[in-house]
Design a protein around this motif. Structure first.
Motif, PDB file in Angstrom:
ATOM      1  N   TYR A 114      -4.808   5.290  -4.978  1.00 31.55           N
ATOM      2  CA  TYR A 114      -6.070   6.016  -4.822  1.00 31.55           C
ATOM      3  C   TYR A 114      -6.054   6.918  -3.589  1.00 31.55           C
ATOM      4  N   ILE A 115      -5.447   6.465  -2.512  1.00 31.32           N
ATOM      5  CA  ILE A 115      -5.378   7.257  -1.287  1.00 31.32           C
ATOM      6  C   ILE A 115      -4.714   8.608  -1.556  1.00 31.32           C
ATOM      7  N   ILE A 116      -3.648   8.601  -2.351  1.00 30.70           N
ATOM      8  CA  ILE A 116      -2.951   9.849  -2.668  1.00 30.70           C
ATOM      9  C   ILE A 116      -3.812  10.723  -3.580  1.00 30.70           C
ATOM     10  N   GLN A 117      -4.399  10.121  -4.595  1.00 31.81           N
ATOM     11  CA  GLN A 117      -5.222  10.897  -5.527  1.00 31.81           C
ATOM     12  C   GLN A 117      -6.409  11.540  -4.824  1.00 31.81           C
ATOM     13  N   LEU A 131       0.833  -1.195   0.000  1.00 31.35           N
ATOM     14  CA  LEU A 131       0.000   0.000   0.000  1.00 31.35           C
ATOM     15  C   LEU A 131       0.874   1.253   0.000  1.00 31.35           C
ATOM     16  N   ILE A 132       1.897   1.279   0.850  1.00 32.00           N
ATOM     17  CA  ILE A 132       2.796   2.428   0.923  1.00 32.00           C
ATOM     18  C   ILE A 132       3.584   2.583  -0.375  1.00 32.00           C
ATOM     19  N   TYR A 158       2.550   9.774  -5.074  1.00 29.66           N
ATOM     20  CA  TYR A 158       2.940  11.061  -4.480  1.00 29.66           C
ATOM     21  C   TYR A 158       4.064  11.708  -5.296  1.00 29.66           C
ATOM     22  N   ASN A 159       5.003  10.894  -5.791  1.00 24.52           N
ATOM     23  CA  ASN A 159       6.164  11.421  -6.505  1.00 24.52           C
ATOM     24  C   ASN A 159       5.976  11.538  -8.015  1.00 24.52           C
ATOM     25  N   ILE A 196      -6.015   4.784 -14.731  1.00 26.25           N
ATOM     26  CA  ILE A 196      -7.355   4.211 -14.538  1.00 26.25           C
ATOM     27  C   ILE A 196      -8.044   4.844 -13.334  1.00 26.25           C
ATOM     28  N   LEU A 197      -7.318   4.968 -12.237  1.00 23.53           N
ATOM     29  CA  LEU A 197      -7.887   5.525 -11.010  1.00 23.53           C
ATOM     30  C   LEU A 197      -8.158   7.012 -11.147  1.00 23.53           C
ATOM     31  N   LYS A 198      -7.304   7.714 -11.861  1.00 22.33           N
ATOM     32  CA  LYS A 198      -7.503   9.154 -12.041  1.00 22.33           C
ATOM     33  C   LYS A 198      -8.745   9.436 -12.889  1.00 22.33           C
ATOM     34  N   ARG A 199      -8.969   8.614 -13.894  1.00 19.57           N
ATOM     35  CA  ARG A 199     -10.103   8.827 -14.799  1.00 19.57           C
ATOM     36  C   ARG A 199     -11.428   8.319 -14.213  1.00 19.57           C
ATOM     37  N   ASN A 200     -11.356   7.285 -13.406  1.00 22.80           N
ATOM     38  CA  ASN A 200     -12.590   6.636 -12.957  1.00 22.80           C
ATOM     39  C   ASN A 200     -12.842   6.733 -11.460  1.00 22.80           C
ATOM     40  N   GLY A 201     -11.884   7.223 -10.703  1.00 21.59           N
ATOM     41  CA  GLY A 201     -12.089   7.431  -9.279  1.00 21.59           C
ATOM     42  C   GLY A 201     -12.396   6.157  -8.521  1.00 21.59           C
ATOM     43  N   VAL A 202     -13.363   6.243  -7.628  1.00 26.16           N
ATOM     44  CA  VAL A 202     -13.679   5.112  -6.774  1.00 26.16           C
ATOM     45  C   VAL A 202     -14.225   3.936  -7.574  1.00 26.16           C
ATOM     46  N   GLN A 203     -14.916   4.232  -8.707  1.00 19.73           N
ATOM     47  CA  GLN A 203     -15.399   3.131  -9.553  1.00 19.73           C
ATOM     48  C   GLN A 203     -14.228   2.328 -10.120  1.00 19.73           C
TER      49      GLN A 203
END
Length: 301
Positions: A210-213, A57-58, A65-66, A163-170
């Protein structure tokens, strides 16, 4: 020390390695996994599994983050080859040196019949990928499986980030469902295969991204050199502690001499890896600068 180190990342990385080391000590000394009574699958393997979950996860958190903005922001350039080069440089020099120490110190005898299986394949970090599902851990250093897994996740990182940036939690839910389904399928064939298979491990990694985004983390900057060092030192400890595990059985149990000896040797080996890694990277960077300068001079002439 970098000025943009997040305290939460460093502290959790240290915690993750501590959990893994304690779990391996517990397994060797026949101490039941501390969290097994919860019966939470796939976390029923004890505190070591929690350590792996936190570490993955980290890893996702730190990469996002980077590199996150460079990956999904059209206005910035993301050099994938350079990214992978930096990731491999972060992993393999320390890993190979730890394997050299393991070969020197291990009581396991390499022969012409097993050198490929037990040394050459583990050096790639992809031991489990190059052998059949469910192969036992290589006898020289049992933690080598993690290298292949984390390298595969590094390769997947830009795709998962987009994928996560475009679709978020989905998008996160979709990734978790895919990873969970793969775990179920693998578990039906071999109960241990999901543990190292990258697609089943992308759940924790993607959650970190996702946590960072989403901004769901403590943004306190780490100003402690001690915590920063301990965080950087944690990966060498992870790579070398398994080499010292036999001392828990071979040394006297009286007055905890076995545990004290194990800790001393594990920390010493980790320090050797840490020092080697720093010096190797300095030499490598100097070599890169020399090559670049030489190339520029050649073009001028």
């Amino acid at each position: 020390m970098s000025t943009n180190r997040v305290l939460m990342f460093d502290v959790l990385r240290i915690l993750a390695i501590l959990l893994i080391v304690v779990a391996h000590v517990g397994q060797t000394l026949k101490i039941p996994p501390l969290l097994q009574s919860f019966g939470i699958s796939p976390l029923s393997g004890g505190i070591g599994e929690w350590g792996i979950v936190i570490f993955l996860l980290i890893s996702g958190c730190v990469l996002e983050y980077n590199y996150g903005k460079k990956v999904w922001d059209a206005g910035t350039k993301f050099d994938y080859i350079q990214f992978i080069e930096k990731r491999l440089l972060r992993i393999y020099p320390a890993f190979w040196f730890s394997m050299l120490l393991a070969v020197i110190l291990t009581t396991y005898v390499l022969t012409s019949a097993n050198v490929l299986r037990d040394l050459i394949l583990p050096l790639t970090g992809f031991y489990f990928f190059l052998t059949k599902l469910g192969s036992p851990a290589p006898p020289i250093n049992g933690v080598t499986w993690f290298v292949g897994t984390i390298v595969c996740l590094y390769l997947m990182y830009p795709l998962l980030s987009r994928i996560l940036k475009r679709n978020g939690v989905q998008g996160l839910i979709a990734i978790l469902l895919v990873a969970g389904s793969i775990r179920i399928i693998l578990n039906a064939e071999d109960p241990t295969a999901w543990y190292w298979f990258p697609l089943s491990r992308m759940a924790e990694f993607a959650l970190g991204i996702y946590i960072i985004q989403a901004g769901y983390y403590l943004k306190t900057i780490n100003t402690s050199k001690i915590i920063a060092f301990a965080s950087d030192f944690s990966f060498p400890v992870f790579l070398t502690h398994y080499i010292a595990i036999p001392l828990l059985i071979e040394l006297p149990f009286a007055h905890y001499m076995n545990i004290i000896g194990f800790i001393a040797v594990a920390l010493f080996l980790a320090l050797l890896v840490y020092i080697f890694d720093i010096n190797f990277k300095e030499v490598y960077e100097s070599f890169r600068i020399w090559l670049k300068t030489r190339g520029e001079n050649t073009v001028r002439t």
